[in-house]
Design an enzyme around this catalytic site. Structure first.
Site, PDB file in Angstrom:
ATOM      1  N   GLY A  44      27.600  47.767  43.149  1.00 38.60           N
ATOM      2  CA  GLY A  44      27.457  46.314  43.257  1.00 38.60           C
ATOM      3  C   GLY A  44      26.121  45.908  43.854  1.00 38.60           C
ATOM      4  N   CYS A  45      25.679  46.644  44.860  1.00 41.01           N
ATOM      5  CA  CYS A  45      24.414  46.310  45.526  1.00 41.01           C
ATOM      6  C   CYS A  45      23.224  46.586  44.606  1.00 41.01           C
ATOM      7  CB  CYS A  45      24.284  47.083  46.827  1.00 41.01           C
ATOM      8  SG  CYS A  45      25.583  46.633  48.019  1.00 41.01           S
ATOM      9  N   THR A  46      23.335  47.632  43.794  1.00 36.79           N
ATOM     10  CA  THR A  46      22.268  47.933  42.839  1.00 36.79           C
ATOM     11  C   THR A  46      22.189  46.841  41.785  1.00 36.79           C
ATOM     12  OG1 THR A  46      22.467  50.302  43.225  1.00 36.79           O
ATOM     13  CG2 THR A  46      21.442  49.615  41.149  1.00 36.79           C
TER      14      THR A  46
END
Length: 155
Positions: A44-46
């Site tokens: 998700g952060c990527t």
């Protein structure tokens, strides 16, 4: 008391990727997107970082600076930026003092266990360092585009 639209953003000075020192004072005079994320190089952060990175020229055209913030160490940020070609700074708050001041270091729960972590949140600051908009509990798809639209609408 959680931060709200119209509040002055709490001051901060943090170490950043590439050996930078990142401070709220340096952002004054421009609009700023502070996006808080849990962990470098997770799915998700990527996706969130890639979304902001893809729109970086449009944010610059809207006179808005993008800054990602997580509790990961600077070395992790450097690897994350290099791996995905991220062209905006990432700030490291290993002490979690800034994350707490912004109200994004919260108790979370997964599989019946509680723990402290970053609640994925984005804040758009106006040119005076006031919070113009807050997106709590961000869902990544379409988020960077929504923030860009708000940044364009902000004088």
């Amino acid at each position: 008391m959680p931060l709200a639209q119209g509040d002055q953003a709490p001051d901060f000075t943090l170490p950043g990727s590439g050996g930078e020192t990142l401070a709220l004072a340096a952002l004054r005079g421009r609009k700023a997107v502070l996006y808080f994320y849990p962990k470098d190089d997770t799915s998700g952060c990527t996706l969130e970082a890639q979304g902001f990175n893809a729109l970086l020229a449009a944010f610059a055209a809207a006179d808005a600076t993008v800054l990602g913030i997580s509790p990961d160490p600077v070395k992790s940020h450097d690897r994350f930026r290099d791996k995905y070609g991220l062209a905006f700074p990432l700030a490291s708050d290993e002490t979690k003092a800034m994350l707490a001041a912004y109200g994004v270091w919260v108790e979370k729960s997964m599989y019946g266990k509680t723990y402290m972590g970053v609640e994925r949140t984005t804040m758009l600051l106006d040119r005076d360092g006031r919070i113009a908009r807050i997106w709590p509990k961000v869902k990544v798809p379409g988020h960077a585009e929504a923030v860009l639209e708000a940044a364009r609408a902000l004088p």
